[in-house]
Design a protein around this motif. Structure first.
Motif, PDB file in Angstrom:
ATOM      1  N   ARG A   1      42.064  -5.501  41.330  1.00 32.66           N
ATOM      2  CA  ARG A   1      43.406  -6.025  41.037  1.00 32.66           C
ATOM      3  C   ARG A   1      43.352  -7.155  40.006  1.00 32.66           C
ATOM      4  O   ARG A   1      44.296  -7.349  39.259  1.00 32.66           O
ATOM      5  N   GLN A   2      42.247  -7.886  40.002  1.00 34.78           N
ATOM      6  CA  GLN A   2      42.106  -9.039  39.104  1.00 34.78           C
ATOM      7  C   GLN A   2      41.402  -8.654  37.806  1.00 34.78           C
ATOM      8  O   GLN A   2      41.073  -9.503  36.999  1.00 34.78           O
TER       9      GLN A   2
ATOM     10  N   ALA B   1      32.512 -15.923  42.276  1.00 31.61           N
ATOM     11  CA  ALA B   1      32.532 -15.196  41.004  1.00 31.61           C
ATOM     12  C   ALA B   1      33.962 -14.804  40.640  1.00 31.61           C
ATOM     13  O   ALA B   1      34.391 -14.947  39.490  1.00 31.61           O
ATOM     14  N   ARG B   2      34.716 -14.323  41.619  1.00 29.43           N
ATOM     15  CA  ARG B   2      36.111 -13.933  41.368  1.00 29.43           C
ATOM     16  C   ARG B   2      36.935 -15.131  40.896  1.00 29.43           C
ATOM     17  O   ARG B   2      37.728 -15.027  39.960  1.00 29.43           O
TER      18      ARG B   2
ATOM     19  N   ASP C   1      40.898 -14.182  34.540  1.00 27.88           N
ATOM     20  CA  ASP C   1      41.433 -13.205  33.586  1.00 27.88           C
ATOM     21  C   ASP C   1      40.619 -11.916  33.563  1.00 27.88           C
ATOM     22  O   ASP C   1      40.686 -11.139  32.602  1.00 27.88           O
ATOM     23  N   GLY C   2      39.831 -11.695  34.615  1.00 26.31           N
ATOM     24  CA  GLY C   2      39.013 -10.486  34.675  1.00 26.31           C
ATOM     25  C   GLY C   2      37.629 -10.709  34.097  1.00 26.31           C
ATOM     26  O   GLY C   2      37.328 -11.756  33.523  1.00 26.31           O
ATOM     27  N   GLY C   3      36.783  -9.701  34.261  1.00 28.91           N
ATOM     28  CA  GLY C   3      35.414  -9.811  33.768  1.00 28.91           C
ATOM     29  C   GLY C   3      34.524  -8.818  34.481  1.00 28.91           C
ATOM     30  O   GLY C   3      34.991  -7.767  34.943  1.00 28.91           O
ATOM     31  N   GLU C   4      33.250  -9.164  34.588  1.00 25.71           N
ATOM     32  CA  GLU C   4      32.279  -8.268  35.205  1.00 25.71           C
ATOM     33  C   GLU C   4      31.467  -9.005  36.268  1.00 25.71           C
ATOM     34  O   GLU C   4      31.052 -10.149  36.054  1.00 25.71           O
ATOM     35  N   LEU C   5      31.291  -8.329  37.393  1.00 22.32           N
ATOM     36  CA  LEU C   5      30.419  -8.820  38.460  1.00 22.32           C
ATOM     37  C   LEU C   5      29.191  -7.920  38.480  1.00 22.32           C
ATOM     38  O   LEU C   5      29.312  -6.705  38.684  1.00 22.32           O
TER      39      LEU C   5
END
Length: 202
Positions: free
Chosen positions: A102-103, A136-137, A142-146
């Motif tokens: 969702r994020q 991390a979230r 604004d989003g990204g990668e885990l």
């Protein structure tokens, strides 16, 4: 440590009871204001509802603070038993994936196949990993990668959790494991200190 745990449990209980009473009464007040005489709340009721929702959010925040404090104060030693590390990691990632999606956060997972069972307190380990995933979230609004990776080196396994978020300034890096130190609005400052202790106990 045991005495502190008992004291913390007693304190948490004494705080949770009035919080529960407040939550119930706010829910009833919300219901009353939401009805309205013609089915729609009046302008006054809308103002009251806004304040009710603010109080409900603060109650939830207090509950989180109490739970984090209780978890930290309990401390104690971990209770290790043979466990499937890869499966345990996947269960945590499955738990956070919906909210991450969702994020705008994408998961990249690299976990070895055929890993032998490892000695884990599964509940405590999941809490430690969950804390890192939530951190991390919060670092990626604004989003990204885990990126979660496990690498076997001889008789050990190294797990890394990486995010593409905003990072920490040098002062935060120095102090991030301090109890009650937090740079986040509403943060309790217990997440990373709890995580570190769980890792050290293992």
């Amino acid at each position: 440590a045991e005495a502190l745990g008992r004291l913390a449990a007693g304190l948490a209980h004494e705080i949770k009871n009035p919080l529960s009473t407040m939550a119930i009464n706010l829910a009833l007040l919300e219901e009353d204001c939401g009805r309205g005489e013609q089915g729609e709340p009046s302008a006054r009721d809308k103002r009251v509802l806004k304040r009710v929702h603010t109080l409900q959010r603060e109650i939830k925040r207090l509950e989180t603070i109490v739970e984090d404090f209780l978890r930290y104060a309990r401390g104690g030693s971990v209770d290790r038993a043979p466990a499937d590390l890869v499966q345990t990691i996947r269960e945590v990632l499955d738990f956070v994936e919906l909210e991450d999606t969702r994020q705008g956060i994408r998961h990249h997972v690299d976990l070895p196949a055929g890993l032998p069972l490892v000695m884990l307190d599964t509940g405590a380990f999941k809490q430690a990993l969950l804390n890192l995933c939530v951190n991390a979230r919060q670092a990626m609004p604004d989003g990204g990668e885990l990126i979660v990776r496990a690498v076997r080196t001889g008789q050990q396994v190294e797990i890394s959790v990486t995010d593409t978020g905003v990072g920490m300034d040098p002062d935060a890096v120095e102090r991030c494991f301090e109890v009650y130190y937090s740079t986040k609005k509403g943060g309790t400052g217990l997440g990373l200190s709890t995580t570190r202790r769980i890792v050290e106990q293992h």
